[in-house]
Every structure is written in structure tokens, then in C-alpha cells.
Scaffold this motif. Structure first.
Motif, PDB file in Angstrom:
ATOM      1  N   ALA A 192       0.787  -1.371  -0.380  1.00 21.86           N
ATOM      2  CA  ALA A 192      -0.101  -0.052  -0.145  1.00 21.86           C
ATOM      3  C   ALA A 192       0.748   1.185   0.311  1.00 21.86           C
ATOM      4  CB  ALA A 192      -0.961   0.088   1.156  1.00 21.86           C
ATOM      5  N   SER A 193       0.368   2.091  -1.196  1.00 20.54           N
ATOM      6  CA  SER A 193       1.475   3.496  -0.777  1.00 20.54           C
ATOM      7  C   SER A 193       0.520   4.674  -0.968  1.00 20.54           C
ATOM      8  CB  SER A 193       2.075   3.816  -2.653  1.00 20.54           C
ATOM      9  OG  SER A 193       3.038   2.804  -2.752  1.00 20.54           O
ATOM     10  N   MET A 194       1.018   5.594  -0.174  1.00 22.35           N
ATOM     11  CA  MET A 194      -0.134   6.863  -0.096  1.00 22.35           C
ATOM     12  C   MET A 194       0.657   8.426  -0.664  1.00 22.35           C
ATOM     13  SD  MET A 194      -2.355   7.713   3.692  1.00 22.35           S
ATOM     14  CE  MET A 194      -0.988   7.339   4.216  1.00 22.35           C
ATOM     15  N   LEU A 195      -0.210   9.168  -1.205  1.00 27.97           N
ATOM     16  CA  LEU A 195       0.196  10.470  -0.847  1.00 27.97           C
ATOM     17  C   LEU A 195      -0.536  10.963  -0.302  1.00 27.97           C
ATOM     18  CD1 LEU A 195       2.246  12.087  -2.372  1.00 27.97           C
ATOM     19  CD2 LEU A 195       0.884  12.098  -5.047  1.00 27.97           C
ATOM     20  N   THR A 196       0.408  12.062   0.657  1.00 32.73           N
ATOM     21  CA  THR A 196      -0.111  13.276   0.948  1.00 32.73           C
ATOM     22  C   THR A 196       0.061  14.212   0.866  1.00 32.73           C
ATOM     23  OG1 THR A 196       0.386  13.121   2.842  1.00 32.73           O
ATOM     24  CG2 THR A 196      -1.602  11.414   2.820  1.00 32.73           C
TER      25      THR A 196
END
Length: 136
Positions: A12-16
Motif C-alpha cells: 500500500a502506498s499513499m500520497l498526502t
């Protein structure tokens, strides 16, 4: 915040994204102990940034900032007169080995070392100090 998405490796990757804006009005009477030497100044700090978590072990973080005053620029410190400044640009690498967490932060980053009662990165409109380095 954008929703998490699956990377090619299946992790799982995430960009905020984040932003901060601070405005302060400063009024000083009898500046430099000179009667009638009154100063009024609007001060602004703006920060925008992004945080990219590729895996639980690898993260990239970056921030751009601006510090502005509206008048009396000659008397203002340099951290209140930046059009744009690279505040932070780091790579965060970490790994758990047994019960021990090992990691490193590499790149330009804010760093304030000491007890909070003595060392402060300040809530004022000025840009914070950042340093190029490594933290382990």
C-alpha cells in the motif's frame, strides 16, 4: 489526503498534501527606544508540502515555504523576506530488526534539538531553520 493505492510490488502506498498559512500583525511603539519611532508590519508565512509513502520502509517528504512582510523590509530579518525556500526534502528509510527499529532521514530537514521549554521552532510567521544532513 489522497486515498492509498497499490504499488507494483503490492504494498500500500499513499500520497498526502498539506499547507499552512500564518498571518501576524506586529505593532511596535518607540522602536529602538526612540520616541515616536513606531513600526507597523504585516507578516506572513506560507508552507506547502507533500508526503509520499511508497512502502512502510520508504517515505519521501518535501516542503516549500515563503516568508513575507509588507513594509519596513530593511529592518526585517532574512527569514521574513523569502520569495520561496526549500524547507524540507527528505528520504526516510527504516527497517525493524527483531524489536529494534533502525532508520535514517537523509536530506534537508528541520531540526530543533533540546527541551521544548528552551528550544522552539516558533509559531511566528518566520520560516523555520532547516539543515542538510542525516539523522540515524
Amino acid at each position: 489526503m489522497l486515498p492509498a493505492f497499490a504499488s507494483a510490488a503490492g504494498n500500500a502506498s499513499m500520497l498526502t498534501f498539506h499547507a499552512e498559512a500564518r498571518y501576524r500583525y506586529v505593532a511596535t511603539d518607540n522602536s529602538r527606544l526612540i520616541s515616536g519611532n513606531d513600526m507597523r508590519q504585516d507578516q506572513f508565512r506560507g508552507i506547502v508540502g507533500a508526503d509520499l509513502h511508497l512502502t512502510p520502509q520508504l517515505r519521501f517528504h518535501g516542503e516549500l515555504g515563503t516568508g513575507q512582510v509588507d513594509r519596513d523590509r530593511g529592518a526585517a530579518a532574512a527569514n521574513l523576506q523569502n520569495r520561496i525556500s526549500l524547507q524540507q526534502l527528505i528520504a526516510d528509510v527504516r527497517q525493524t530488526t527483531g524489536t529494534t527499529l533502525l532508520g535514517a532521514l537523509l536530506g534537508r530537514q528541520e531540526f530543533a534539538d533540546g527541551p521544548r521549554q528552551l528550544i522552539s521552532i516558533s509559531d511566528g510567521p518566520n520560516l523555520h531553520r532547516s539543515w542538510n544532513g542525516v539523522r540515524l
